[in-house]
Enzyme design. Structure first.
Site, PDB file in Angstrom:
ATOM      1  N   LYS A 202      46.106  54.963 -36.055  1.00 34.42           N
ATOM      2  CA  LYS A 202      46.719  53.657 -36.233  1.00 34.42           C
ATOM      3  C   LYS A 202      45.667  52.735 -36.870  1.00 34.42           C
ATOM      4  CE  LYS A 202      47.706  50.118 -32.859  1.00 34.42           C
ATOM      5  NZ  LYS A 202      46.395  49.535 -32.696  1.00 34.42           N
ATOM      6  N   LYS A 236      47.969  59.409 -22.854  1.00 35.49           N
ATOM      7  CA  LYS A 236      47.653  59.075 -21.457  1.00 35.49           C
ATOM      8  C   LYS A 236      48.577  59.855 -20.516  1.00 35.49           C
ATOM      9  CE  LYS A 236      46.600  54.273 -22.778  1.00 35.49           C
ATOM     10  NZ  LYS A 236      45.294  53.805 -22.374  1.00 35.49           N
ATOM     11  N   ASP A 289      49.152  44.715 -33.646  1.00 34.47           N
ATOM     12  CA  ASP A 289      48.213  45.642 -33.023  1.00 34.47           C
ATOM     13  C   ASP A 289      48.872  46.449 -31.893  1.00 34.47           C
ATOM     14  OD1 ASP A 289      45.622  46.713 -32.690  1.00 34.47           O
ATOM     15  OD2 ASP A 289      45.104  45.257 -31.124  1.00 34.47           O
ATOM     16  N   HIS A 294      52.255  50.745 -29.595  1.00 37.77           N
ATOM     17  CA  HIS A 294      52.047  51.110 -28.185  1.00 37.77           C
ATOM     18  C   HIS A 294      53.203  50.677 -27.267  1.00 37.77           C
ATOM     19  CE1 HIS A 294      48.179  52.215 -29.561  1.00 37.77           C
ATOM     20  NE2 HIS A 294      47.591  51.057 -29.454  1.00 37.77           N
ATOM     21  N   LYS A 386      44.915  39.468 -25.238  1.00 41.81           N
ATOM     22  CA  LYS A 386      43.475  39.586 -24.976  1.00 41.81           C
ATOM     23  C   LYS A 386      43.059  38.427 -24.089  1.00 41.81           C
ATOM     24  CE  LYS A 386      42.600  42.800 -28.239  1.00 41.81           C
ATOM     25  NZ  LYS A 386      42.389  44.189 -27.820  1.00 41.81           N
TER      26      LYS A 386
END
Ligand code: BG6
Length: 542
Positions: A202, A236, A289, A294, A386
């Site tokens: 990515k 994961k 992002d 995700h 973040k």
């Protein structure tokens, strides 16, 4: 997803773990001793051998695969990077980095002490090759080396910044390095021999148009079946376990639908800032992002219909259906935020390589609907950011309220809703909130939580998530990789947010170290809902 590799690395007793032996994919090979089977021999060529990804994730994963005996004896690794360097210097550098991560309690590769035998076995496979990524000479030199690739099998791993994706693929293609040998026909059961595979990290494009363009470029040189687009969340265990929780338990699937589920919240909260990635982040922002990749991956795992098998195409078809059913987001479905000076640090605008007037978002929340029979009307609330108060990636599935007021003193609305929470990171586990009678003479209702933690049942290993992805790529199992169509459908669903017709989405401020902008609370308040608290639940300290 190699369904028989689930128990690798787990010491769980028979009573706590069962190795799932589901319909194996076409590339599955016979299990070796203790269910472990080395991948077919191949040469792994890593472009970006000196980069962070190679050090932090690929090498720890290859080390773990070595420990588990899952690499073929003949497997080789060629690291390509700008600038001349001795192989031994590269090995030493990687060894130092591995030792450092192994000793670091905060690292996902907190293995303690390295096993010297495993490291030596990995080190002797490593060979460094200096070369520019856009220079014909690099590919001519590589071609010579690859003449000796075991079985003719080669995996090209593009661990480089996105601007090199196209030139590297083009050079590989023109040098004839992506052509699979005629002897590579699969018998439908075992891995191909003479395979050529391309692993791409990515970001895969920055919007629909660029993703289409990149796919078209790549597919000029390879077949779709040779392309392995990585979304590391799928590596994961806790993400793969979403399918296990859903499809290996009779309890959940019957209620997994709009009649019983009120809403789903998917959170990926981070405490870190942009960590020296200011240049990249300024161009990208939290939404690009994390959301269409995700967080959509997590949503697809939650929302997909049961596949007929765990065969790669069966799983990917079901996920693609969800990507396709996501109702295109509009600017009014999202909230963007940017951290300002706060308890956990400086403002984003004061980070290195960030413009003083930057309007890049470091937080994004979205309300998403999956327009299909099962999920019609059920909102999926997604948020990521973040410099938030806690690091937590989780999926919370909230059930609807009970239909009837049976308890006189406790109105239905006052009951704590049932919530199934799947904790992805850093805590690994699942919990379920439900109601019981409080002990005593009165019929009083009390909310309780039943919680399962991986560490209490399984020997957890310092697994960085790339182990499964690399191993599956060597086996030729594409289940956990992204197909061209799904990537494009996901970008299409967010195109109106990225290219709004009426001006850019407003970016709201939030203090560094807080739970995000208040406008994100308002997004849910409009629907009469609230976010799950980010600060107070027990796993916040893990
Ligand atoms: C990456 C993003 O893809 O995922 C990062 O570029 C983010 O900005 C990271 O921090 C999160 O991944 P994880 O596995 O640490 O939750």
């Amino acid at each position: 997803m190699s369904t028989s590799s689930n128990a690798a690395g787990s010491d769980a007793s028979d009573t706590t773990a069962t190795t799932a032996k589901l319909n194996p994919g076409p590339h599955s090979v016979a299990p070796g001793p203790a269910g472990k089977r080395p991948a077919p021999p191949c040469t792994l060529v890593i472009f970006g051998a000196g980069g962070d990804l190679t050090k932090r994730l690929l090498m720890p994963a290859l080390y773990n695969l070595t420990l588990d005996g899952l690499l073929d004896d003949g497997m080789q690794i060629i690291g390509v990077n700008h600038g001349a360097r001795e192989t031994q210097a590269w090995r030493d550098d990687l060894h130092g980095a591995l030792q450092q991560f192994a000793a670091d309690k905060a690292s996902t590769f907190h293995a303690g002490k390295l096993d010297d035998t495993a490291w030596n076995s990995l080190a002797k496979r490593l060979e460094y090759m200096g070369g520019e990524f856009e220079d014909d000479a690099t590919f001519a030199a590589l071609k010579q080396k690859l003449d000796k690739a075991p079985g003719g099998n080669v995996i090209f791993y593009l661990a480089v910044t996105a601007r090199f994706f196209k030139p590297i693929v083009e050079h590989l293609g023109k040098a004839g390095l992506l052509k699979e040998s005629d002897a590579s026909e699969s018998d439908g059961k075992s891995a191909k021999s003479g395979f050529r595979r391309l692993v791409i990290e990515k970001p895969f494009g920055t919007d629909l148009a660029s993703a289409r363009d990149l796919n078209a470029h790549i597919l000029n040189y390879v077949q779709e079946s040779q392309v392995y687009r990585i979304d590391h969340f799928l590596g994961k265990d806790t993400v793969q376990s979403i399918l296990a929780v859903r499809f290996a338990n009779a309890l959940f699937e019957p209620i997994w639908r709009r009649e019983y589920i009120d809403s789903v919240q998917i959170t990926a909260a981070e405490t870190i800032g942009v960590e020296g990635r200011g240049k990249f982040y300024e161009q990208t922002g939290a939404f690009r992002d994390m959301l269409p990749n995700h967080l959509f991956q997590l949503l697809e795992m939650v929302a997909m219909e049961p596949p007929n098998s765990f065969d790669a195409e069966a799983v990917r078809d079901k996920k693609a259906e969800i990507a396709d059913a996501i109702k295109p987001l509009t600017p009014s479905d999202v909230v963007f935020g940017q951290y300002e000076k706060g308890p956990s640090g400086v403002a984003y605008r004061n980070e290195p390589d960030v413009a003083a007037e930057s309007t890049t978002e470091t937080y994004a929340a979205a309300r998403v609907f999956v327009d299909n029979w099962r999920w019609a009307g059920v909102p999926f609330y997604l948020r990521t950011g973040k410099r938030l108060a806690v690091r937590r990636t989780e999926i919370a599935v909230q059930l609807k309220a009970v239909p009837f007021l049976l308890f006189r003193d406790t109105p239905v609305e006052a009951l704590t809703p049932n919530v199934l929470t799947m904790r992805i990171d850093p805590a690994h586990g699942t919990s379920f909130d439900f109601n019981v009678k409080v002990p005593g003479p009165l019929m009083q209702i009390g909310a309780v939580q039943s919680s399962f933690d991986y560490a209490d049942f399984f020997a957890e290993r310092a697994n960085v998530g790339y182990e499964t992805l690399l191993y599956d790529c060597m086996l030729g199992d594409e289940t956990l990789f992204q197909r061209a169509d799904s990537i494009e459908t996901s970008w299409a669903a967010v195109d109106d947010v990225l290219h709004p017709k009426q001006g850019a989405v407003k970016v709201c401020g939030y203090p560094a170290g807080s739970t995000g902008p208040k406008e994100a609370d308002e997004l849910l308040a409009r629907d009469g809902r609230t976010w799950r608290p980010l600060q107070t639940t027990p796993d916040a300290k893990k």
